[in-house]
Design an enzyme around this catalytic site. Structure first.
Site, short mmCIF file in Angstrom:
data_model
loop_
_atom_site.label_atom_id
_atom_site.label_comp_id
_atom_site.label_asym_id
_atom_site.label_seq_id
_atom_site.Cartn_x
_atom_site.Cartn_y
_atom_site.Cartn_z
CG ASN A 1 2.51 4.19 6.51
OD1 ASN A 1 3.68 3.82 6.41
ND2 ASN A 1 1.74 3.84 7.51
CD GLU B 1 -4.60 7.18 5.88
OE1 GLU B 1 -5.63 6.48 5.91
OE2 GLU B 1 -3.67 7.08 6.71
NE ARG C 1 9.01 0.06 5.25
CZ ARG C 1 8.37 -1.05 4.93
NH1 ARG C 1 7.10 -1.01 4.54
NH2 ARG C 1 8.98 -2.22 5.00
CD GLU C 2 1.75 8.20 10.28
OE1 GLU C 2 0.73 8.86 10.06
OE2 GLU C 2 2.02 7.73 11.40
CD GLU D 1 -2.80 0.88 2.62
OE1 GLU D 1 -3.29 -0.23 2.92
OE2 GLU D 1 -2.95 1.90 3.32
NE ARG E 1 5.20 4.43 16.10
CZ ARG E 1 4.34 5.07 15.35
NH1 ARG E 1 4.42 4.99 14.04
NH2 ARG E 1 3.39 5.79 15.89
CD1 TRP F 1 -3.92 7.63 14.35
CD2 TRP F 1 -5.26 7.86 12.56
NE1 TRP F 1 -3.12 7.88 13.27
CE2 TRP F 1 -3.92 8.03 12.17
CE3 TRP F 1 -6.27 7.96 11.59
CZ2 TRP F 1 -3.56 8.29 10.84
CZ3 TRP F 1 -5.91 8.22 10.29
CH2 TRP F 1 -4.57 8.38 9.91
CG ASP G 1 -1.61 4.64 2.88
OD1 ASP G 1 -2.43 4.11 2.16
OD2 ASP G 1 -1.13 4.14 3.92
#
Ligand SMILES: *[C@@H]1O[C@H](CO)[C@@H](O)[C@H](O)[C@H]1NC(C)=O
Ligand SMILES: *[C@@H]1O[C@H](CO)[C@@H](O)[C@H](O)[C@H]1NC(C)=O
Length: 279
Positions: free
Chosen positions: A120, A106, A129-130, A102, A267, A193, A104
């Site tokens: 991401n 957003e 992996r933002e 994917e 992370r 979120w 993205d």
């Protein structure tokens, strides 16, 4: 001779005009289907613009009819008005495999400014992996262009043709999107979120334009195989950013990068390999 040249020239101009108009006029229903929230979807301007609406009952989403392995995927988007915490407006590519790939964009609704755009990349079901950017404009007042380039060398995220993020193919299949993907867009409710929705400010409406798709279509989802890159698709050749793009990229990263998984030691105690790859 002169009239021959003149008519040739006029023919050339007309073909270019038709081509330019043709590109603008690709309708939504030629390349896309609405996949959920039918009654939260409107087609406008002769099906060259669509609106997705989120209220307490539902959001909505659409999906490309074809599956693509790589290409230059562009959408013009105007997100809901700026008082929209909890509302997420998206434009992304996704495969349908159990361990999916994917890519993205957003928009995280806010009481902006700042207006935040999250990007991401998921490979084989793994995301994390933002990178989040603060936009330098209010994305709710006008249409802006959001583009994903994906080819065998790199994934690049562009906003109004400015490259914000580069994700290199380092030759490890587990760490690069290689599955045939659908182009999708949604508006949805991500309370918690993305913040708390104030429904009294709703319904929330996002608009999309630009439904031509410039990519390599793959027919068999389970075996996307390889694209034939020899027929000269411009996007297939872009192995790296050019010098002007590198300057834009470095400037944008310095000014607008808000969160980066590459430097998030909680992370990712070890820096992921793609974060260390030269641009
Ligand atoms: C949400 O929108 C749909 C479609 O317009 C409408 O039928 C429904 O009543 C709305 N729901 C709420 C809670 O406003
Ligand atoms: C691909 O490279 C060409 C030549 O440098 C450039 O003109 C074009 O803008 C690039 N396309 C993208 C999407 O970066």
């Amino acid at each position: 001779m002169e009239s021959y040249l003149l008519s040739g020239f006029l023919g050339f101009v007309m073909v270019n005009m038709l081509f330019a108009c043709g590109r603008r006029q690709v309708t939504f229903s030629r390349n896309y289907n609405i996949i959920w929230g039918n009654d939260h979807f409107s087609s406008l301007n002769g099906d060259t613009k669509v609106e997705l609406t989120l209220n307490q009952s539902s959001g909505a989403g659409f999906q490309s009819k074809s599956r693509l392995l790589s290409g230059l995927f562009n959408m013009r988007i105007k997100i809901p008005h700026s008082k929209s915490p909890g509302v997420v407006t998206s434009f992304y590519l996704t495969s349908t495999e159990a361990q999916h790939d994917e890519i993205d964009f957003e928009f995280i609704g806010s009481n902006g400014p700042p207006y935040k755009l999250s990007t991401n990349v998921f490979t084989k079901g793994v995301g994390n992996r933002e990178q989040i950017f603060r936009l330098w404009f209010d994305p709710s007042t006008d249409f802006h262009s959001y583009t994903i380039l994906q080819n065998q060398y790199q994934v690049v995220f562009f906003v109004d043709d400015i490259p914000l993020r580069v994700f290199k193919n380092l030759g490890n299949e587990a760490n690069y999107p290689t599955q045939g993907m659908l182009v999708e867009a949604t508006i949805w409710h991500a309370e918690g979120w993305a913040g708390k929705i104030d429904w009294s400010k709703g319904p929330f409406k996002a608009q999309y334009q630009g439904f031509d798709i410039d990519g390599c279509v793959v027919s068999d989802p389970s075996n996307p195989g390889k694209c034939d890159y020899t027929h000269g698709d411009a996007w297939a050749q872009n192995q790296t950013l050019n010098a002007a793009q590198i300057a834009q990229y470095q400037n944008a990263k310095r000014k607008y990068l808000d969160y980066d998984y590459c430097t998030d030691k909680t992370r990712h105690p070890q820096t992921p390999p793609e974060c260390q790859a030269p641009i």
